[in-house]
Design a protein around this motif. Sequence first.
Motif, PDB file in Angstrom:
ATOM      1  N   VAL A 103     -41.917  38.818 -13.603  1.00 60.68           N
ATOM      2  CA  VAL A 103     -42.013  39.415 -14.387  1.00 60.68           C
ATOM      3  C   VAL A 103     -44.087  39.661 -14.749  1.00 60.68           C
ATOM      4  O   VAL A 103     -44.689  38.754 -13.210  1.00 60.68           O
ATOM      5  N   ASP A 104     -44.605  40.593 -14.801  1.00 55.10           N
ATOM      6  CA  ASP A 104     -46.057  40.808 -14.863  1.00 55.10           C
ATOM      7  C   ASP A 104     -46.650  39.783 -14.748  1.00 55.10           C
ATOM      8  O   ASP A 104     -47.329  39.338 -16.492  1.00 55.10           O
ATOM      9  N   PRO A 105     -47.194  39.083 -13.821  1.00 58.48           N
ATOM     10  CA  PRO A 105     -48.033  38.027 -13.504  1.00 58.48           C
ATOM     11  C   PRO A 105     -50.041  38.765 -14.713  1.00 58.48           C
ATOM     12  O   PRO A 105     -50.597  37.347 -15.286  1.00 58.48           O
ATOM     13  N   LYS A 117     -49.046  35.701 -28.565  1.00 53.54           N
ATOM     14  CA  LYS A 117     -47.492  36.153 -29.608  1.00 53.54           C
ATOM     15  C   LYS A 117     -47.112  37.671 -28.646  1.00 53.54           C
ATOM     16  O   LYS A 117     -46.134  38.117 -28.660  1.00 53.54           O
ATOM     17  N   GLU A 118     -48.482  38.150 -28.129  1.00 60.71           N
ATOM     18  CA  GLU A 118     -48.096  39.535 -27.502  1.00 60.71           C
ATOM     19  C   GLU A 118     -47.480  39.083 -26.101  1.00 60.71           C
ATOM     20  O   GLU A 118     -46.841  40.184 -25.914  1.00 60.71           O
ATOM     21  N   ARG A 119     -48.117  37.897 -25.734  1.00 60.46           N
ATOM     22  CA  ARG A 119     -48.084  37.552 -24.142  1.00 60.46           C
ATOM     23  C   ARG A 119     -46.612  37.184 -24.421  1.00 60.46           C
ATOM     24  O   ARG A 119     -45.472  38.207 -23.598  1.00 60.46           O
ATOM     25  N   VAL A 120     -45.767  36.269 -25.302  1.00 56.96           N
ATOM     26  CA  VAL A 120     -44.310  35.889 -25.630  1.00 56.96           C
ATOM     27  C   VAL A 120     -44.182  36.924 -26.097  1.00 56.96           C
ATOM     28  O   VAL A 120     -42.022  37.298 -25.370  1.00 56.96           O
ATOM     29  N   ALA A 121     -44.036  38.195 -26.820  1.00 54.76           N
ATOM     30  CA  ALA A 121     -43.039  38.536 -26.593  1.00 54.76           C
ATOM     31  C   ALA A 121     -42.615  40.225 -25.316  1.00 54.76           C
ATOM     32  O   ALA A 121     -40.931  40.477 -25.685  1.00 54.76           O
ATOM     33  N   HIS A 122     -44.244  40.750 -25.074  1.00 52.28           N
ATOM     34  CA  HIS A 122     -43.971  41.359 -23.237  1.00 52.28           C
ATOM     35  C   HIS A 122     -42.789  40.542 -22.649  1.00 52.28           C
ATOM     36  O   HIS A 122     -41.906  40.690 -22.348  1.00 52.28           O
ATOM     37  N   TYR A 123     -42.935  39.218 -22.738  1.00 49.59           N
ATOM     38  CA  TYR A 123     -42.125  38.076 -21.195  1.00 49.59           C
ATOM     39  C   TYR A 123     -40.578  38.363 -22.241  1.00 49.59           C
ATOM     40  O   TYR A 123     -39.714  39.171 -20.848  1.00 49.59           O
ATOM     41  N   ILE A 124     -40.666  38.236 -23.288  1.00 51.23           N
ATOM     42  CA  ILE A 124     -38.960  38.246 -23.486  1.00 51.23           C
ATOM     43  C   ILE A 124     -38.634  40.228 -23.498  1.00 51.23           C
ATOM     44  O   ILE A 124     -37.237  40.084 -23.083  1.00 51.23           O
ATOM     45  N   GLU A 125     -39.497  41.386 -23.634  1.00 48.15           N
ATOM     46  CA  GLU A 125     -39.096  42.472 -23.558  1.00 48.15           C
ATOM     47  C   GLU A 125     -39.237  42.597 -21.637  1.00 48.15           C
ATOM     48  O   GLU A 125     -37.817  43.427 -21.620  1.00 48.15           O
ATOM     49  N   ALA A 135     -26.980  40.901 -11.540  1.00 49.22           N
ATOM     50  CA  ALA A 135     -25.835  39.643 -11.840  1.00 49.22           C
ATOM     51  C   ALA A 135     -26.308  39.143 -11.762  1.00 49.22           C
ATOM     52  O   ALA A 135     -26.528  37.410 -11.679  1.00 49.22           O
ATOM     53  N   ASN A 136     -27.316  39.129 -10.358  1.00 42.53           N
ATOM     54  CA  ASN A 136     -27.957  37.962  -9.467  1.00 42.53           C
ATOM     55  C   ASN A 136     -28.940  38.281  -9.646  1.00 42.53           C
ATOM     56  O   ASN A 136     -30.078  37.447  -8.091  1.00 42.53           O
ATOM     57  N   ARG A 137     -29.680  38.583 -10.522  1.00 42.97           N
ATOM     58  CA  ARG A 137     -31.321  38.596 -10.344  1.00 42.97           C
ATOM     59  C   ARG A 137     -31.666  37.416 -11.614  1.00 42.97           C
ATOM     60  O   ARG A 137     -31.115  37.609 -12.394  1.00 42.97           O
ATOM     61  N   MET A 138     -32.681  36.389 -10.698  1.00 39.87           N
ATOM     62  CA  MET A 138     -33.416  35.444 -12.075  1.00 39.87           C
ATOM     63  C   MET A 138     -34.888  36.172 -12.413  1.00 39.87           C
ATOM     64  O   MET A 138     -35.796  37.178 -11.500  1.00 39.87           O
ATOM     65  N   ILE A 139     -34.868  36.215 -13.688  1.00 43.63           N
ATOM     66  CA  ILE A 139     -35.963  36.480 -14.348  1.00 43.63           C
ATOM     67  C   ILE A 139     -36.957  35.096 -13.958  1.00 43.63           C
ATOM     68  O   ILE A 139     -36.628  34.442 -14.560  1.00 43.63           O
ATOM     69  N   LYS A 140     -37.829  35.198 -12.989  1.00 46.33           N
ATOM     70  CA  LYS A 140     -39.036  34.911 -13.377  1.00 46.33           C
ATOM     71  C   LYS A 140     -40.767  34.264 -14.167  1.00 46.33           C
ATOM     72  O   LYS A 140     -41.241  34.957 -14.555  1.00 46.33           O
ATOM     73  N   VAL A 141     -40.269  33.642 -14.551  1.00 47.27           N
ATOM     74  CA  VAL A 141     -41.512  33.306 -15.901  1.00 47.27           C
ATOM     75  C   VAL A 141     -42.791  32.155 -16.071  1.00 47.27           C
ATOM     76  O   VAL A 141     -41.228  30.409 -15.647  1.00 47.27           O
ATOM     77  N   ALA A 146     -47.206  30.313 -23.746  1.00 49.48           N
ATOM     78  CA  ALA A 146     -46.345  32.229 -24.227  1.00 49.48           C
ATOM     79  C   ALA A 146     -45.140  31.855 -22.686  1.00 49.48           C
ATOM     80  O   ALA A 146     -43.900  32.799 -24.097  1.00 49.48           O
ATOM     81  N   GLY A 147     -44.862  32.062 -21.527  1.00 49.92           N
ATOM     82  CA  GLY A 147     -43.990  31.755 -20.977  1.00 49.92           C
ATOM     83  C   GLY A 147     -42.958  30.849 -21.641  1.00 49.92           C
ATOM     84  O   GLY A 147     -41.360  30.829 -21.584  1.00 49.92           O
ATOM     85  N   ILE A 148     -43.780  29.976 -21.707  1.00 50.73           N
ATOM     86  CA  ILE A 148     -42.395  28.625 -22.805  1.00 50.73           C
ATOM     87  C   ILE A 148     -41.851  29.378 -24.098  1.00 50.73           C
ATOM     88  O   ILE A 148     -40.390  29.206 -23.948  1.00 50.73           O
ATOM     89  N   ASP A 149     -42.329  29.462 -24.900  1.00 49.83           N
ATOM     90  CA  ASP A 149     -42.767  30.079 -26.055  1.00 49.83           C
ATOM     91  C   ASP A 149     -41.374  31.298 -26.030  1.00 49.83           C
ATOM     92  O   ASP A 149     -40.774  31.847 -26.751  1.00 49.83           O
ATOM     93  N   ALA A 150     -41.486  31.994 -24.657  1.00 49.96           N
ATOM     94  CA  ALA A 150     -40.445  32.756 -24.268  1.00 49.96           C
ATOM     95  C   ALA A 150     -38.804  32.429 -24.173  1.00 49.96           C
ATOM     96  O   ALA A 150     -38.359  33.437 -24.140  1.00 49.96           O
ATOM     97  N   LEU A 151     -38.914  31.408 -23.356  1.00 52.09           N
ATOM     98  CA  LEU A 151     -37.641  30.952 -22.803  1.00 52.09           C
ATOM     99  C   LEU A 151     -36.350  30.813 -24.001  1.00 52.09           C
ATOM    100  O   LEU A 151     -35.037  31.339 -23.091  1.00 52.09           O
ATOM    101  N   GLU A 152     -35.974  30.557 -24.857  1.00 53.32           N
ATOM    102  CA  GLU A 152     -34.805  30.413 -25.947  1.00 53.32           C
ATOM    103  C   GLU A 152     -34.536  32.025 -25.622  1.00 53.32           C
ATOM    104  O   GLU A 152     -33.077  31.801 -26.077  1.00 53.32           O
TER     105      GLU A 152
END
Length: 343
Positions: A103-105, A117-125, A135-141, A146-152
């Motif tokens: 996702v967007d570096p 907070k905006e970074r977290v929201a963008h990662y999730i979105e 099905a066989n795509r992994m999202i790289k975070v 911010a990345g860790i806070d989006a993982l849950e």
Amino acid sequence: MTAPLQSLVASGTKLWLDSIDPKLVELSKNQGATGATSNPIIIANIVKTGLMDGMIRELRAEGKSPADVAWTVTNHLVSEAERVFMPVYEATHGNDGYVSFEVDPLLEDLKLGPPHKERVAHYIELGKYWAKGHANRMIKVPATPAGIDALEELAAAGVNLNVTLIFSEDQYNKARDAVWKGAQRLANRDRFKSVYSIFVSRLDVYTEEHVPALGVGQGWVGIVNAKRIWQKNKAFWADKKMKLQQEMIFASTGTKKPTDPKWKYVEAFAGSDIETNPPETNEAVAVSGRTFTSQIEQMPPKAVLDAIDQHVDFQKLENFLMADGLKKFADPQKALLELISTK
């Protein structure tokens, strides 16, 4: 597949190509690769070949911005690689055959990135958007705050995850705990897969430059650190009753010192989980003439471990490598956008 690569796969290692160049994807699959990863540098190198010129011209003629073009091209290339590895995904019932989509570096740009907070929201979105229908795509975070806070939330949405830019046990612990917290919210976890990309060679480059007192531990830090995290990961997931393996990716496995054998890190991690090797590393392994056996549980002598524990401040190491990693994370995306704007 050559005998050395055959022995590496036979030892228990899954090989993922560190590229989604269409020619390399086909070649690497024939050599035993069962997945692939992507990043902006890889996309830019493919664009430089002229392979995507027709698509880029069409999109630019439609009035698409360089950013829109970049993501369309990325999505196309990742989708093509997914098609190649889909038979692996199906044969392993979702345990292998993935292609990672970063996702967007620019969310982590040191100067222009948005507030936390905006970074977290963008990662999730963005993570949900780019995962949908693949099905066989992994999202790289990245394993940034911010990345860790989006993982849950991403895990709770059933998004398969590749958590990248991990340098330390602390980063791994936080990322894994967030993923598990989200995974527990899933009604069915049978198709959920997460992997944790631990970087290896960069740690040895760092200690050579910044920890000269390391002595016998020099050149071992990346291997020891990754093996210790691998052990923690195996222990953590052992009783979680997950249908799919939640694995480590040993990344940054290309050697940096000319005196090191090209297969140094490949050999050290043979036997379990996933290696994402650069194409030139796989080529060196293929012609090495070596027989690879499982080494993943083997540690260096106690003197080496003691030297590492005595001299390496892993928090300082993480801080330095993360700052350096974030620059390398965002700058290639800027370069890709600039490259596309000239087409």
